[in-house]
Scaffold this motif. Structure first.
Motif, PDB file in Angstrom:
ATOM      1  N   MET A 156     -22.583  -0.551   4.486  1.00  0.00           N
ATOM      2  CA  MET A 156     -22.332  -0.432   3.078  1.00  0.00           C
ATOM      3  C   MET A 156     -22.448   1.044   2.725  1.00  0.00           C
ATOM      4  SD  MET A 156     -24.107  -2.442  -0.103  1.00  0.00           S
ATOM      5  CE  MET A 156     -25.653  -2.551   0.700  1.00  0.00           C
ATOM      6  N   HIS A 157     -21.445   1.552   2.038  1.00  0.00           N
ATOM      7  CA  HIS A 157     -21.413   2.962   1.657  1.00  0.00           C
ATOM      8  C   HIS A 157     -21.728   3.102   0.172  1.00  0.00           C
ATOM      9  CE1 HIS A 157     -19.548   4.580   5.371  1.00  0.00           C
ATOM     10  NE2 HIS A 157     -19.226   3.303   5.494  1.00  0.00           N
ATOM     11  N   VAL A 158     -22.566   4.086  -0.145  1.00  0.00           N
ATOM     12  CA  VAL A 158     -22.944   4.361  -1.530  1.00  0.00           C
ATOM     13  C   VAL A 158     -22.144   5.578  -1.995  1.00  0.00           C
ATOM     14  CG1 VAL A 158     -24.830   4.944  -3.094  1.00  0.00           C
ATOM     15  CG2 VAL A 158     -25.278   3.544  -1.066  1.00  0.00           C
ATOM     16  N   PHE A 159     -21.459   5.426  -3.121  1.00  0.00           N
ATOM     17  CA  PHE A 159     -20.698   6.525  -3.712  1.00  0.00           C
ATOM     18  C   PHE A 159     -21.342   6.922  -5.031  1.00  0.00           C
ATOM     19  CE2 PHE A 159     -17.817   4.722  -0.741  1.00  0.00           C
ATOM     20  CZ  PHE A 159     -16.957   5.742  -0.347  1.00  0.00           C
ATOM     21  N   ARG A 160     -21.367   8.230  -5.302  1.00  0.00           N
ATOM     22  CA  ARG A 160     -22.005   8.751  -6.504  1.00  0.00           C
ATOM     23  C   ARG A 160     -21.108   9.779  -7.180  1.00  0.00           C
ATOM     24  NH1 ARG A 160     -26.760  12.282  -4.991  1.00  0.00           N
ATOM     25  NH2 ARG A 160     -25.083  13.714  -4.513  1.00  0.00           N
ATOM     26  N   LYS A 161     -21.142   9.771  -8.515  1.00  0.00           N
ATOM     27  CA  LYS A 161     -20.488  10.816  -9.299  1.00  0.00           C
ATOM     28  C   LYS A 161     -21.466  11.270 -10.369  1.00  0.00           C
ATOM     29  CE  LYS A 161     -17.139   9.950 -12.256  1.00  0.00           C
ATOM     30  NZ  LYS A 161     -15.820   9.679 -12.857  1.00  0.00           N
ATOM     31  N   ILE A 162     -21.770  12.565 -10.369  1.00  0.00           N
ATOM     32  CA  ILE A 162     -22.658  13.156 -11.363  1.00  0.00           C
ATOM     33  C   ILE A 162     -21.788  13.681 -12.499  1.00  0.00           C
ATOM     34  CG2 ILE A 162     -24.349  14.995 -11.788  1.00  0.00           C
ATOM     35  CD1 ILE A 162     -25.065  14.806  -8.796  1.00  0.00           C
ATOM     36  N   GLU A 163     -22.298  13.559 -13.734  1.00  0.00           N
ATOM     37  CA  GLU A 163     -21.547  14.032 -14.899  1.00  0.00           C
ATOM     38  C   GLU A 163     -21.016  15.435 -14.643  1.00  0.00           C
ATOM     39  OE1 GLU A 163     -23.577  15.440 -18.587  1.00  0.00           O
ATOM     40  OE2 GLU A 163     -22.537  13.706 -19.432  1.00  0.00           O
ATOM     41  N   GLY A 164     -19.749  15.637 -14.918  1.00  0.00           N
ATOM     42  CA  GLY A 164     -19.107  16.928 -14.698  1.00  0.00           C
ATOM     43  C   GLY A 164     -18.290  16.981 -13.418  1.00  0.00           C
ATOM     44  N   GLU A 165     -18.547  16.071 -12.475  1.00  0.00           N
ATOM     45  CA  GLU A 165     -17.748  16.011 -11.244  1.00  0.00           C
ATOM     46  C   GLU A 165     -16.512  15.164 -11.493  1.00  0.00           C
ATOM     47  OE1 GLU A 165     -21.339  16.396  -7.962  1.00  0.00           O
ATOM     48  OE2 GLU A 165     -20.419  14.448  -8.279  1.00  0.00           O
ATOM     49  N   SER A 166     -15.429  15.469 -10.809  1.00  0.00           N
ATOM     50  CA  SER A 166     -14.185  14.732 -11.036  1.00  0.00           C
ATOM     51  C   SER A 166     -14.025  13.529 -10.109  1.00  0.00           C
ATOM     52  CB  SER A 166     -12.987  15.671 -10.872  1.00  0.00           C
ATOM     53  OG  SER A 166     -12.981  16.225  -9.570  1.00  0.00           O
ATOM     54  N   GLU A 167     -14.714  13.529  -8.960  1.00  0.00           N
ATOM     55  CA  GLU A 167     -14.550  12.442  -7.991  1.00  0.00           C
ATOM     56  C   GLU A 167     -15.891  11.935  -7.484  1.00  0.00           C
ATOM     57  OE1 GLU A 167     -12.010  13.510  -4.772  1.00  0.00           O
ATOM     58  OE2 GLU A 167     -10.460  14.324  -6.076  1.00  0.00           O
ATOM     59  N   PHE A 168     -15.892  10.679  -7.033  1.00  0.00           N
ATOM     60  CA  PHE A 168     -17.066  10.101  -6.392  1.00  0.00           C
ATOM     61  C   PHE A 168     -17.189  10.667  -4.980  1.00  0.00           C
ATOM     62  CE2 PHE A 168     -16.608   7.036  -9.742  1.00  0.00           C
ATOM     63  CZ  PHE A 168     -17.901   6.585  -9.972  1.00  0.00           C
TER      64      PHE A 168
END
Length: 78
Positions: free
Chosen positions: A1-13
């Motif tokens: 299982m892969h965890v993807f994250r996007k922090i405010e201000g980033e354009s992609e996960f």
């Protein structure tokens, strides 16, 4: 299982962690304090093909946990 994250201000996960499918929790040690973060998970087969993608969930905001917010700090100067 892969965890993807996007922090405010980033354009992609970004793929930040791979977990065993039996994992019930994980810790994102690179999360920035006080920045909204959104996550989703992908399950992949042995060939690396995505077989399931969860909905995005969040935003969550990381905060320092080294103190107890329910206690009042009293400073006594003499």
């Amino acid at each position: 299982m892969h965890v993807f994250r996007k922090i405010e201000g980033e354009s992609e996960f970004k793929d930040i962690k791979t977990l065993d499918v039996s994992a019930s929790k994980f810790s994102d040690k690179d999360a920035l304090d006080h920045k909204p973060i959104t996550y989703y998970f992908e399950l992949k087969n042995l060939e690396g093909k995505t077989i399931h993608k969860t909905a995005e969930f969040g935003p969550f905001i990381a905060k320092p946990q080294w103190f107890n917010r329910k206690k009042t700090v009293n400073l006594i100067f003499t």
